[in-house]
Design a protein around this motif. Structure first.
Motif, PDB file in Angstrom:
ATOM      1  N   LEU A  56       0.835  -1.198   0.000  1.00 43.72           N
ATOM      2  CA  LEU A  56       0.000   0.000   0.000  1.00 43.72           C
ATOM      3  C   LEU A  56       0.877   1.258   0.000  1.00 43.72           C
ATOM      4  N   ILE A  57       1.891   1.240   0.856  1.00 48.99           N
ATOM      5  CA  ILE A  57       2.801   2.398   0.928  1.00 48.99           C
ATOM      6  C   ILE A  57       3.508   2.608  -0.403  1.00 48.99           C
ATOM      7  N   ASN A  58       3.922   1.514  -1.025  1.00 52.61           N
ATOM      8  CA  ASN A  58       4.592   1.614  -2.320  1.00 52.61           C
ATOM      9  C   ASN A  58       3.659   2.171  -3.387  1.00 52.61           C
ATOM     10  N   GLN A  59       2.386   1.800  -3.305  1.00 45.87           N
ATOM     11  CA  GLN A  59       1.413   2.306  -4.268  1.00 45.87           C
ATOM     12  C   GLN A  59       1.212   3.814  -4.113  1.00 45.87           C
ATOM     13  N   PHE A  65       3.247   4.033 -11.390  1.00 44.29           N
ATOM     14  CA  PHE A  65       3.298   2.612 -11.732  1.00 44.29           C
ATOM     15  C   PHE A  65       2.164   1.819 -11.082  1.00 44.29           C
ATOM     16  N   ASN A  66       1.280   2.526 -10.388  1.00 44.70           N
ATOM     17  CA  ASN A  66       0.178   1.853  -9.686  1.00 44.70           C
ATOM     18  C   ASN A  66      -1.121   2.616  -9.885  1.00 44.70           C
ATOM     19  N   SER A  67      -1.407   2.958 -11.154  1.00 40.70           N
ATOM     20  CA  SER A  67      -2.605   3.733 -11.456  1.00 40.70           C
ATOM     21  C   SER A  67      -3.814   2.800 -11.496  1.00 40.70           C
ATOM     22  N   ASN A  79      -5.346   5.553  -7.165  1.00 41.11           N
ATOM     23  CA  ASN A  79      -4.392   6.455  -7.808  1.00 41.11           C
ATOM     24  C   ASN A  79      -5.021   6.937  -9.104  1.00 41.11           C
ATOM     25  N   LEU A  80      -5.543   8.132  -9.053  1.00 41.71           N
ATOM     26  CA  LEU A  80      -6.336   8.662 -10.160  1.00 41.71           C
ATOM     27  C   LEU A  80      -5.494   9.612 -11.006  1.00 41.71           C
ATOM     28  N   PRO A  81      -5.243   9.302 -12.287  1.00 43.41           N
ATOM     29  CA  PRO A  81      -4.510  10.244 -13.138  1.00 43.41           C
ATOM     30  C   PRO A  81      -5.363  11.474 -13.423  1.00 43.41           C
ATOM     31  N   VAL A  82      -4.752  12.647 -13.342  1.00 47.29           N
ATOM     32  CA  VAL A  82      -5.451  13.908 -13.620  1.00 47.29           C
ATOM     33  C   VAL A  82      -4.529  14.792 -14.445  1.00 47.29           C
ATOM     34  N   PRO A  83      -5.084  15.640 -15.318  1.00 48.41           N
ATOM     35  CA  PRO A  83      -4.235  16.569 -16.069  1.00 48.41           C
ATOM     36  C   PRO A  83      -3.623  17.606 -15.141  1.00 48.41           C
ATOM     37  N   HIS A  84      -2.434  18.075 -15.500  1.00 50.93           N
ATOM     38  CA  HIS A  84      -1.757  19.053 -14.658  1.00 50.93           C
ATOM     39  C   HIS A  84      -2.557  20.348 -14.547  1.00 50.93           C
ATOM     40  N   SER A  85      -3.128  20.787 -15.663  1.00 47.97           N
ATOM     41  CA  SER A  85      -3.969  21.985 -15.689  1.00 47.97           C
ATOM     42  C   SER A  85      -4.836  21.925 -16.935  1.00 47.97           C
ATOM     43  N   LYS A  86      -5.671  22.930 -17.135  1.00 43.44           N
ATOM     44  CA  LYS A  86      -6.535  22.949 -18.319  1.00 43.44           C
ATOM     45  C   LYS A  86      -5.742  23.143 -19.597  1.00 43.44           C
ATOM     46  N   GLU A  87      -4.572  23.768 -19.487  1.00 42.93           N
ATOM     47  CA  GLU A  87      -3.737  23.999 -20.662  1.00 42.93           C
ATOM     48  C   GLU A  87      -2.656  22.946 -20.827  1.00 42.93           C
ATOM     49  N   ASP A  88      -2.227  22.354 -19.721  1.00 45.01           N
ATOM     50  CA  ASP A  88      -1.139  21.371 -19.733  1.00 45.01           C
ATOM     51  C   ASP A  88      -1.732  19.986 -19.489  1.00 45.01           C
ATOM     52  N   MET A  89      -1.682  19.120 -20.519  1.00 47.21           N
ATOM     53  CA  MET A  89      -2.299  17.796 -20.414  1.00 47.21           C
ATOM     54  C   MET A  89      -1.347  16.724 -19.881  1.00 47.21           C
TER      55      MET A  89
END
Length: 320
Positions: A56-59, A65-67, A79-89
């Protein structure tokens, strides 16, 4: 590292002024620990102190690597991937960890995904007491709304590019299309991962006083929203592909027009070059050289040839 510890009290959040390494929870109270940091290394000691599983800690430490969504004995991790900002994907990761009475969110400092979420929580649109699952619902909904906002921005850009393509079909315009195409591809991958992670998100235990049906239905709408958003980005990718192909056709037409112009110029100068080449030869017997008006006659002939050729090209549509 920016850490905010909030205690959930009925329909509001109370900020607790306690350092993370000194925080201890009460089993009959719910807490939300919001962490904004670009370096997760200092958090390892806190999670080790909580006696969480090493996997769990490693995740948490390596979300790239654990999305995924994972269930452990003492906690659930998303682990939820999200865009950095509205302009930066480019991809950042929002980690959501939930134990029996603690919700922890970890996100990079300058990521805009959760900006203003506190105000949204204060509004409490459903007028119900809420617990950790309510916060998770708001998090999921916020991430979805960010994606919708990006999709709307992309739609406006695509529409603008469609209107500008005839006027600005140049190298810079091509780079704009390719950059937007790359960005939509990145956000499309992000939303695809979000959808599958949220689809497997486990249900939390609800308090009997909470109107579970309302929030459960809302969560279903959020999950449907991710599916719709994924398809929306796919359509935008298709539109950009069509727009890029249209740009390539227009670019080829421009090249063809330039080649056509060069062909006309060459066709005009070929007979003129032939005449000048003939009279540039150094033969002793060239009768025209003794004619006083030969120079003007040859120039007239050359001008006549040019006019005849231009009329021929014009009638046959070479200038269209």
């Amino acid at each position: 590292m920016d850490v905010r510890i909030k205690k959930i009290v009925k329909d509001k959040l109370e900020l607790i002024d306690t350092p993370l390494d000194q925080f201890s929870s009460s089993p009959d109270e719910n807490y939300w620990i919001e962490i904004k940091t670009d370096d997760r290394s200092p958090l390892l000691s806190f999670f080790e102190k909580a006696e969480l599983e090493p996997q769990l800690i490693n995740q948490i430490y390596e979300p790239k690597f654990n999305s995924r969504a994972s269930i452990y004995q003492k906690a659930i991790v998303l682990n939820l991937p999200v865009p950095h900002s509205k302009e930066d994907m480019s991809t950042d990761f929002l980690t959501i960890l939930s134990s029996s009475n603690i919700l922890i969110t970890i996100i990079p400092k300058d990521n805009e995904s959760l900006t203003g979420l506190d105000e949204e929580i204060k509004q409490n649109p459903f007028a119900v007491d809420f617990d950790l699952f309510y916060i998770v619902y708001l998090l999921a909904n916020r991430v979805l709304q960010n994606g919708m906002s990006i999709a709307t921005r992309n739609r406006k850009l695509i529409l603008r590019y469609q209107n500008e393509i005839e006027e600005k079909a140049d190298k810079e315009f091509q780079n704009k299309i390719l950059e937007l195409k790359k960005g939509i591809g990145q956000i499309s991958d992000i939303v695809e991962d979000q959808y599958y992670i949220m689809a497997f998100m486990p249900k939390y235990h609800w308090n009997a006083e909470i109107k579970t049906e309302i929030i459960s239905n809302e969560m279903k709408n959020v999950l449907s929203g991710y599916e719709y958003l994924e398809k929306r980005f796919e359509r935008q990718e298709d539109k950009l592909e069509i727009l890029y192909n249209q740009y390539q056709v227009m670019l080829q037409e421009k090249v063809n027009k330039r080649l056509n112009t060069l062909t006309i110029v060459n066709a005009i100068f070929v007979p003129l070059t032939l005449i000048s080449g003939i009279y540039g030869m150094n033969f002793l017997n060239m009768p025209e050289l003794d004619n006083t008006n030969a120079y003007f006659v040859v120039l007239g002939v050359m001008a006549f040839i040019v006019i005849v050729e231009l009329l021929f090209f014009w009638k046959n549509g070479w200038f269209d």
